[in-house]
Design a protein around this motif. Structure first.
Motif, PDB file in Angstrom:
ATOM      1  N   PHE A  29      65.332  62.913  40.606  1.00  0.00           N
ATOM      2  CA  PHE A  29      64.522  62.204  39.624  1.00  0.00           C
ATOM      3  C   PHE A  29      63.834  60.998  40.230  1.00  0.00           C
ATOM      4  CE2 PHE A  29      62.983  60.865  35.624  1.00  0.00           C
ATOM      5  CZ  PHE A  29      63.158  59.501  35.531  1.00  0.00           C
ATOM      6  N   SER A  30      64.523  60.287  41.096  1.00  0.00           N
ATOM      7  CA  SER A  30      63.944  59.071  41.674  1.00  0.00           C
ATOM      8  C   SER A  30      62.716  59.350  42.524  1.00  0.00           C
ATOM      9  CB  SER A  30      64.995  58.326  42.498  1.00  0.00           C
ATOM     10  OG  SER A  30      65.411  59.118  43.589  1.00  0.00           O
ATOM     11  N   ARG A  31      62.528  60.603  42.907  1.00  0.00           N
ATOM     12  CA  ARG A  31      61.343  60.984  43.675  1.00  0.00           C
ATOM     13  C   ARG A  31      60.448  61.935  42.881  1.00  0.00           C
ATOM     14  NH1 ARG A  31      60.811  59.727  48.744  1.00  0.00           N
ATOM     15  NH2 ARG A  31      59.731  61.660  49.308  1.00  0.00           N
ATOM     16  N   SER A  32      60.560  61.869  41.577  1.00  0.00           N
ATOM     17  CA  SER A  32      59.729  62.690  40.690  1.00  0.00           C
ATOM     18  C   SER A  32      58.784  61.798  39.907  1.00  0.00           C
ATOM     19  CB  SER A  32      60.594  63.481  39.706  1.00  0.00           C
ATOM     20  OG  SER A  32      61.448  64.374  40.370  1.00  0.00           O
ATOM     21  N   ASN A  33      57.534  62.241  39.785  1.00  0.00           N
ATOM     22  CA  ASN A  33      56.640  61.591  38.835  1.00  0.00           C
ATOM     23  C   ASN A  33      57.086  61.990  37.432  1.00  0.00           C
ATOM     24  OD1 ASN A  33      54.959  60.600  40.984  1.00  0.00           O
ATOM     25  ND2 ASN A  33      54.196  62.689  41.176  1.00  0.00           N
ATOM     26  N   MET A  34      56.821  61.125  36.467  1.00  0.00           N
ATOM     27  CA  MET A  34      57.308  61.380  35.116  1.00  0.00           C
ATOM     28  C   MET A  34      56.188  61.184  34.117  1.00  0.00           C
ATOM     29  SD  MET A  34      60.354  59.476  33.019  1.00  0.00           S
ATOM     30  CE  MET A  34      59.242  58.539  32.009  1.00  0.00           C
ATOM     31  N   ALA A  35      56.251  61.932  33.045  1.00  0.00           N
ATOM     32  CA  ALA A  35      55.206  61.826  32.022  1.00  0.00           C
ATOM     33  C   ALA A  35      55.796  62.047  30.636  1.00  0.00           C
ATOM     34  CB  ALA A  35      54.106  62.849  32.280  1.00  0.00           C
ATOM     35  N   TRP A  36      55.069  61.594  29.649  1.00  0.00           N
ATOM     36  CA  TRP A  36      55.349  61.904  28.249  1.00  0.00           C
ATOM     37  C   TRP A  36      54.173  62.705  27.690  1.00  0.00           C
ATOM     38  CZ3 TRP A  36      59.869  60.943  25.710  1.00  0.00           C
ATOM     39  CH2 TRP A  36      60.766  60.057  26.304  1.00  0.00           C
ATOM     40  N   PHE A  37      54.512  63.745  26.975  1.00  0.00           N
ATOM     41  CA  PHE A  37      53.548  64.557  26.249  1.00  0.00           C
ATOM     42  C   PHE A  37      53.991  64.580  24.788  1.00  0.00           C
ATOM     43  CE2 PHE A  37      51.077  66.674  29.628  1.00  0.00           C
ATOM     44  CZ  PHE A  37      51.831  66.333  30.738  1.00  0.00           C
ATOM     45  N   ARG A  38      53.086  64.987  23.934  1.00  0.00           N
ATOM     46  CA  ARG A  38      53.456  65.170  22.527  1.00  0.00           C
ATOM     47  C   ARG A  38      52.731  66.386  21.956  1.00  0.00           C
ATOM     48  NH1 ARG A  38      50.400  59.809  19.994  1.00  0.00           N
ATOM     49  NH2 ARG A  38      48.238  60.603  20.155  1.00  0.00           N
ATOM     50  N   GLN A  39      53.326  66.953  20.920  1.00  0.00           N
ATOM     51  CA  GLN A  39      52.713  68.079  20.229  1.00  0.00           C
ATOM     52  C   GLN A  39      52.637  67.756  18.751  1.00  0.00           C
ATOM     53  OE1 GLN A  39      54.456  71.922  20.966  1.00  0.00           O
ATOM     54  NE2 GLN A  39      52.606  72.950  20.271  1.00  0.00           N
ATOM     55  N   PRO A  40      51.446  67.389  18.265  1.00  0.00           N
ATOM     56  CA  PRO A  40      51.278  67.129  16.826  1.00  0.00           C
ATOM     57  C   PRO A  40      51.452  68.418  16.040  1.00  0.00           C
ATOM     58  CG  PRO A  40      49.477  66.193  18.112  1.00  0.00           C
ATOM     59  CD  PRO A  40      50.226  67.111  19.017  1.00  0.00           C
ATOM     60  N   PRO A  41      51.769  68.322  14.759  1.00  0.00           N
ATOM     61  CA  PRO A  41      51.957  69.531  13.941  1.00  0.00           C
ATOM     62  C   PRO A  41      50.717  70.414  13.951  1.00  0.00           C
ATOM     63  CG  PRO A  41      52.658  67.561  12.755  1.00  0.00           C
ATOM     64  CD  PRO A  41      52.007  67.090  14.007  1.00  0.00           C
ATOM     65  N   GLY A  42      50.897  71.679  14.280  1.00  0.00           N
ATOM     66  CA  GLY A  42      49.806  72.632  14.259  1.00  0.00           C
ATOM     67  C   GLY A  42      48.816  72.508  15.402  1.00  0.00           C
ATOM     68  N   LYS A  43      49.130  71.665  16.376  1.00  0.00           N
ATOM     69  CA  LYS A  43      48.209  71.461  17.482  1.00  0.00           C
ATOM     70  C   LYS A  43      48.887  71.752  18.817  1.00  0.00           C
ATOM     71  CE  LYS A  43      45.422  67.987  15.098  1.00  0.00           C
ATOM     72  NZ  LYS A  43      44.826  66.618  15.175  1.00  0.00           N
ATOM     73  N   GLU A  44      48.088  71.771  19.872  1.00  0.00           N
ATOM     74  CA  GLU A  44      48.631  72.008  21.195  1.00  0.00           C
ATOM     75  C   GLU A  44      49.234  70.716  21.765  1.00  0.00           C
ATOM     76  OE1 GLU A  44      45.634  75.620  22.627  1.00  0.00           O
ATOM     77  OE2 GLU A  44      45.656  73.707  23.688  1.00  0.00           O
ATOM     78  N   ARG A  45      50.091  70.905  22.732  1.00  0.00           N
ATOM     79  CA  ARG A  45      50.695  69.768  23.399  1.00  0.00           C
ATOM     80  C   ARG A  45      49.631  68.969  24.131  1.00  0.00           C
ATOM     81  NH1 ARG A  45      55.714  71.506  26.702  1.00  0.00           N
ATOM     82  NH2 ARG A  45      54.115  72.474  28.014  1.00  0.00           N
ATOM     83  N   GLU A  46      49.762  67.638  24.101  1.00  0.00           N
ATOM     84  CA  GLU A  46      48.776  66.771  24.743  1.00  0.00           C
ATOM     85  C   GLU A  46      49.454  65.680  25.570  1.00  0.00           C
ATOM     86  OE1 GLU A  46      46.712  65.427  21.229  1.00  0.00           O
ATOM     87  OE2 GLU A  46      48.016  63.670  21.003  1.00  0.00           O
ATOM     88  N   PHE A  47      48.734  65.228  26.566  1.00  0.00           N
ATOM     89  CA  PHE A  47      49.221  64.179  27.450  1.00  0.00           C
ATOM     90  C   PHE A  47      49.249  62.844  26.731  1.00  0.00           C
ATOM     91  CE2 PHE A  47      49.738  61.749  31.255  1.00  0.00           C
ATOM     92  CZ  PHE A  47      48.879  60.665  31.157  1.00  0.00           C
ATOM     93  N   VAL A  48      50.286  62.050  26.980  1.00  0.00           N
ATOM     94  CA  VAL A  48      50.393  60.718  26.398  1.00  0.00           C
ATOM     95  C   VAL A  48      50.332  59.649  27.492  1.00  0.00           C
ATOM     96  CG1 VAL A  48      51.859  59.126  25.102  1.00  0.00           C
ATOM     97  CG2 VAL A  48      51.739  61.541  24.431  1.00  0.00           C
ATOM     98  N   ALA A  49      51.208  59.756  28.487  1.00  0.00           N
ATOM     99  CA  ALA A  49      51.269  58.742  29.540  1.00  0.00           C
ATOM    100  C   ALA A  49      52.033  59.299  30.726  1.00  0.00           C
ATOM    101  CB  ALA A  49      51.940  57.473  29.034  1.00  0.00           C
ATOM    102  N   ASP A  50      51.753  58.742  31.912  1.00  0.00           N
ATOM    103  CA  ASP A  50      52.552  59.110  33.070  1.00  0.00           C
ATOM    104  C   ASP A  50      52.805  57.899  33.952  1.00  0.00           C
ATOM    105  OD1 ASP A  50      49.900  60.904  34.920  1.00  0.00           O
ATOM    106  OD2 ASP A  50      50.180  58.777  34.468  1.00  0.00           O
ATOM    107  N   ILE A  51      53.791  58.065  34.838  1.00  0.00           N
ATOM    108  CA  ILE A  51      54.182  57.001  35.756  1.00  0.00           C
ATOM    109  C   ILE A  51      54.597  57.650  37.063  1.00  0.00           C
ATOM    110  CG2 ILE A  51      56.554  56.965  34.844  1.00  0.00           C
ATOM    111  CD1 ILE A  51      56.534  53.904  35.295  1.00  0.00           C
ATOM    112  N   ASN A  52      54.196  57.082  38.177  1.00  0.00           N
ATOM    113  CA  ASN A  52      54.533  57.731  39.435  1.00  0.00           C
ATOM    114  C   ASN A  52      55.988  57.440  39.803  1.00  0.00           C
ATOM    115  OD1 ASN A  52      54.310  55.050  40.328  1.00  0.00           O
ATOM    116  ND2 ASN A  52      53.577  55.715  42.337  1.00  0.00           N
ATOM    117  N   TRP A  53      56.444  58.044  40.890  1.00  0.00           N
ATOM    118  CA  TRP A  53      57.871  58.019  41.194  1.00  0.00           C
ATOM    119  C   TRP A  53      58.378  56.620  41.514  1.00  0.00           C
ATOM    120  CZ3 TRP A  53      59.980  57.177  46.255  1.00  0.00           C
ATOM    121  CH2 TRP A  53      59.023  57.006  47.252  1.00  0.00           C
ATOM    122  N   THR A  54      57.528  55.743  42.007  1.00  0.00           N
ATOM    123  CA  THR A  54      57.964  54.379  42.304  1.00  0.00           C
ATOM    124  C   THR A  54      57.870  53.464  41.078  1.00  0.00           C
ATOM    125  OG1 THR A  54      55.781  53.571  42.921  1.00  0.00           O
ATOM    126  CG2 THR A  54      57.103  54.627  44.655  1.00  0.00           C
ATOM    127  N   GLY A  55      57.159  53.919  40.062  1.00  0.00           N
ATOM    128  CA  GLY A  55      56.930  53.072  38.894  1.00  0.00           C
ATOM    129  C   GLY A  55      55.752  52.142  39.054  1.00  0.00           C
TER     130      GLY A  55
END
Length: 120
Positions: A29-55
């Motif tokens: 995990f410490s060497r993985s980039n991380m992101a948050w996505f969301r899926q609104p009701p009835g819609k496709e998943r969408e990007f919210v935010a990301d952060i690289n592995w160092t932060g």
């Protein structure tokens, strides 16, 4: 391998705040980039935010800029999404995701999701 578990979702009134957590297990995990996505009701998943592995580098969807903050602590194997001034359009299932290594832009590991509901 990285396993991810989200928590912190719930029901909140418009204008309120929530802090989502993403607990990771696995040595990479410490060497993985991380992101948050969301899926609104009835819609496709969408990007919210990301952060690289160092932060050190973050990016946000235009719809959440200035309201959401992504962060991580590799020593705790945890990432967070602080969500302020929530709007009904922020309602959805929120997922955290991790890449397979620091150079990958593809998210291979996903949590099960946590529901966020914002009432008007």
């Amino acid at each position: 391998q990285v396993q991810l578990v989200e928590s912190g979702g719930g029901l909140v009134q418009a204008g309120g705040s929530l802090r989502l957590s993403c607990a990771a297990s696995g040595r990479t995990f410490s060497r993985s980039n991380m992101a948050w996505f969301r899926q609104p009701p009835g819609k496709e998943r969408e990007f919210v935010a990301d952060i690289n592995w160092t932060g050190g580098t973050t990016s946000y969807a235009d719809s959440v800029k200035g309201r959401f903050t992504i962060s991580r602590d590799n020593a705790q194997n945890t990432g967070w999404l602080q969500m302020n001034n929530l709007k009904p359009l922020d309602t959805g299932v929120y997922y955290c995701a991790a890449s397979n290594g620091p150079l990958s832009t593809r998210y291979d590991y996903w949590g099960q999701g946590t529901q966020v509901t914002v009432s008007s």
